[in-house]
Design a protein around this motif. Structure first.
Motif, PDB file in Angstrom:
ATOM      1  N   GLU A  24      -0.993 -20.330 -28.543  1.00 36.44           N
ATOM      2  CA  GLU A  24      -0.806 -19.070 -27.834  1.00 36.44           C
ATOM      3  C   GLU A  24      -2.116 -18.293 -27.789  1.00 36.44           C
ATOM      4  O   GLU A  24      -2.861 -18.247 -28.766  1.00 36.44           O
ATOM      5  CB  GLU A  24       0.261 -18.228 -28.548  1.00 36.44           C
ATOM      6  CG  GLU A  24       0.538 -16.878 -27.900  1.00 36.44           C
ATOM      7  CD  GLU A  24       1.527 -16.058 -28.702  1.00 36.44           C
ATOM      8  OE1 GLU A  24       2.743 -16.130 -28.406  1.00 36.44           O
ATOM      9  OE2 GLU A  24       1.086 -15.342 -29.635  1.00 36.44           O
ATOM     10  N   LEU A  25      -2.377 -17.674 -26.641  1.00 29.59           N
ATOM     11  CA  LEU A  25      -3.544 -16.797 -26.459  1.00 29.59           C
ATOM     12  C   LEU A  25      -3.055 -15.371 -26.292  1.00 29.59           C
ATOM     13  O   LEU A  25      -2.353 -15.053 -25.329  1.00 29.59           O
ATOM     14  CB  LEU A  25      -4.356 -17.229 -25.233  1.00 29.59           C
ATOM     15  CG  LEU A  25      -5.546 -16.340 -24.864  1.00 29.59           C
ATOM     16  CD1 LEU A  25      -6.637 -16.403 -25.924  1.00 29.59           C
ATOM     17  CD2 LEU A  25      -6.124 -16.730 -23.498  1.00 29.59           C
ATOM     18  N   ALA A  26      -3.423 -14.498 -27.221  1.00 29.12           N
ATOM     19  CA  ALA A  26      -3.068 -13.082 -27.134  1.00 29.12           C
ATOM     20  C   ALA A  26      -4.107 -12.366 -26.288  1.00 29.12           C
ATOM     21  O   ALA A  26      -5.316 -12.597 -26.440  1.00 29.12           O
ATOM     22  CB  ALA A  26      -3.013 -12.463 -28.526  1.00 29.12           C
ATOM     23  N   ILE A  27      -3.658 -11.493 -25.387  1.00 29.55           N
ATOM     24  CA  ILE A  27      -4.583 -10.712 -24.571  1.00 29.55           C
ATOM     25  C   ILE A  27      -4.221  -9.242 -24.675  1.00 29.55           C
ATOM     26  O   ILE A  27      -3.065  -8.871 -24.895  1.00 29.55           O
ATOM     27  CB  ILE A  27      -4.616 -11.181 -23.102  1.00 29.55           C
ATOM     28  CG1 ILE A  27      -3.261 -11.010 -22.425  1.00 29.55           C
ATOM     29  CG2 ILE A  27      -5.059 -12.638 -23.023  1.00 29.55           C
ATOM     30  CD1 ILE A  27      -3.306 -11.352 -20.938  1.00 29.55           C
ATOM     31  N   ARG A  28      -5.237  -8.379 -24.477  1.00 28.23           N
ATOM     32  CA  ARG A  28      -5.145  -6.975 -24.855  1.00 28.23           C
ATOM     33  C   ARG A  28      -4.737  -6.039 -23.713  1.00 28.23           C
ATOM     34  O   ARG A  28      -5.202  -4.906 -23.649  1.00 28.23           O
ATOM     35  CB  ARG A  28      -6.479  -6.516 -25.440  1.00 28.23           C
ATOM     36  CG  ARG A  28      -7.653  -6.653 -24.489  1.00 28.23           C
ATOM     37  CD  ARG A  28      -8.997  -6.404 -25.164  1.00 28.23           C
ATOM     38  NE  ARG A  28     -10.088  -6.395 -24.218  1.00 28.23           N
ATOM     39  CZ  ARG A  28     -10.677  -7.462 -23.738  1.00 28.23           C
ATOM     40  NH1 ARG A  28     -10.267  -8.660 -24.102  1.00 28.23           N
ATOM     41  NH2 ARG A  28     -11.673  -7.350 -22.877  1.00 28.23           N
TER      42      ARG A  28
END
Length: 554
Positions: free
Chosen positions: A391-395
């Motif tokens: 998973e890639l968390a983005i802000r």
């Protein structure tokens, strides 16, 4: 800073939300009127799109640029920043340095806090000690480690009174350093180095930052904070150069939805917006190029990898992910705002740094890189029938923010990675990043001062902004040696060696270096593009007649 830039960390989510709710209504009536109003009762109003909602306006714990941009209008440090973001005298009129560079003496001007109480050198000492106290939990406490005994105080090994900063009288501050810091003046403009009014903080505690309680020594004072709507600052009549401040009121709006912010800008409801949606850059260039405020920035977008979790503790996985990133497509086809593909950690143009340090595959054709990445993934146990699930968390929760991560998702599919994208509010994102509660995170870092160490320090073992928990003892040693090296050329080489190590370890996945993509109305004066995208309202003017002609209904 993080969040960009200086936009980064969020300390408590529930506690922060409670603090903001408590701030609601503290300023009484709204002196600005409805959004878009050009004049307050008795003055000129500037409407500023500011990115995310601040978690705090306390300089001792703030770390995000969208917080600093507000705080530094209300509190002035020893030095201030001019329209080009260069250091100029602030609370201190003059200063001198000892021959060995270890002692600085600052002479403060006679001026007052906004409640009429004199500003003293002791206010600076108190503020810095408060940052360093472990119970303050300041994520930027390490920024003060250049001052003698600061690190020992922050770890609880020494009492705060042992800090190498002393008020010899009300207007004289002597600062002893651990090592020479030729860029100290630039560091002193940072939000962490600002003073706080000791008499107010001790009386009110954390409630001192609420509207109606806030006391500063800067051009503006806080009059209203409506969470997730706006923050209003009013000109401070006690500011030492109040007669030279042209804007009477500044209203800051959280504008993470860049598309909506651009619509407000085009309607004349915003005089400035900090970021543009990437999908609209061509339209703006073609139809309103005069409002673009573009310049290369000392800011990097990168992917942090949580190296406390498998498989990101495996350098083969990290290298494969970096090899497969098509940075040129990201900047030239998806973003299209003039940014540079990043094959290094330190941005180009940083002072006293040799540069020319890059990922070793920078010039390797992409098809060959993909083949190398696939081989590394197979070697690590992954393949078409056993893809890596991560998973890639983005802000950000906006659609525009998902454009680059969606492209990365496609790029990594070629190397047996099934990537999910987790969009989240900026505050939640950085809270999780600080707690290392992620697999991969799309983060950003903007320079706090013009020096390569400001980027490489993030990779030191134990740094609170080292989200991925990267560690390399050799890098730590080189960074320590660079601290005491007086020869700028030799120091630059040490820092370059440290960057080479970090790139070899794939400590980060550099993606791109920013350019400013803000828009400012043509009737705004005193607005200069600069590498840190810093614009202090002290220097800004408005041509009200021109504004009225452009937007007669506002």
């Amino acid at each position: 800073m993080t969040g960009t830039h200086r936009t980064r960390t969020k300390l408590w989510i529930a506690m922060g939300a409670a603090m903001l709710l408590a701030a609601c209504g503290q300023g009484g009536e709204n002196p600005t009127g409805p959004a878009g109003t050009g004049n307050a009762a008795g003055g000129t109003v500037f409407h500023r799109g500011n990115g995310a909602e601040p978690e705090t306006l306390d300089p001792n714990v703030a770390i995000a640029k969208y917080e600093d941009d507000i705080i530094s209008e209300m509190i002035v440090g020893l030095v201030y920043q001019d329209a080009h973001a260069d250091p100029v005298p602030g609370a201190a009129l003059t200063w001198e340095t000892s021959e060995d560079g270890l002692t600085w003496t600052f002479h403060l001007r006679e001026h007052n806090w906004s409640d009429g109480t004199p500003v003293t050198a002791e206010d600076f000492v108190y503020s810095w000690q408060r940052v360093l106290k472990p119970e303050t939990a300041s994520r930027y406490a390490y920024f003060i480690y250049v001052i003698k005994n600061a690190q020992a105080i922050n770890t609880g090994a020494m009492a705060p009174e042992m800090l190498g900063a002393h008020a010899t009288d009300a207007h004289t501050l002597v600062v002893e350093l651990e090592h020479p810091v030729p860029y100290l003046l630039e560091m002193l403009t940072h939000v962490t180095m600002l003073p706080v009014p000791q008499h107010v903080v001790e009386q009110l505690g954390n409630a001192w930052t609420r509207a109606g309680n806030y006391v500063g020594n800067g051009p503006y004072v806080l009059t209203e904070w409506i969470p997730n709507d706006h923050i209003t600052l009013r000109k401070n009549p006690t500011f030492y150069e109040a007669d030279q401040v042209a804007i009477d009121e500044v209203v800051y709006y959280p504008t993470q939805d860049y598309d909506a912010a651009l619509r407000r800008f085009r309607a004349g409801e915003l005089d400035y917006q900090s970021r543009l949606p990437a999908g609209s850059i061509d339209f703006v260039r073609q139809n309103m190029p005069e409002v673009l405020s573009t310049a290369p920035q000392f800011t990097i977008d990168f992917v942090a990898l949580n190296q406390s979790r498998a498989p990101f503790d495996d350098v083969r996985i990290r290298r494969a992910l970096s090899l497969a990133l098509d940075r040129e497509t990201i900047v030239n086809t998806i973003r299209r705002v003039g940014e540079l593909p990043a094959y290094s950690i330190v941005p180009p143009g940083i002072a006293n740094y040799p540069g020319n340090v890059y990922l070793d595959f920078k010039d390797t054709p992409l098809p060959e890189r993909i083949m190398q990445a696939q081989a590394l993934m197979r070697e690590a146990g992954y393949g078409p029938d056993n893809p890596l699930q991560t998973e890639l968390a983005i802000r950000s929760t906006s659609a525009d923010a998902k454009r680059v991560p969606a492209a990365i998702q496609q790029m990594w599919r070629e190397i047996y990675v099934n990537l999910e994208i987790a969009q989240m509010d900026t505050a939640i994102f950085y809270n999780r990043a600080e707690e290392h509660d992620f697999d991969l995170a799309m983060a950003a870092w903007g320079a706090d001062f013009d020096d390569a160490s400001n980027f490489l320090d993030l990779l030191r073992s134990g740094n609170s902004n080292n989200y991925g928990l990267y560690g390399n003892a050799m890098l730590d040693t080189l960074m320590d040696q660079a601290l005491t090296e007086l020869d700028l050329g030799a120091r630059g080489q040490m820092l370059a060696q440290a960057e080479t190590i970090a790139l070899g370890d794939m400590a980060w996945l550099p993606v791109l270096f920013w350019v400013n993509t803000g828009v400012v109305q043509t009737y705004v004066g005193g607005w200069a593009a600069n590498p840190t995208d810093t614009h202090r309202m002290r220097w800004v003017t408005l041509d009200i007649a021109a504004r009225s002609e452009m937007f007669p209904n506002q």
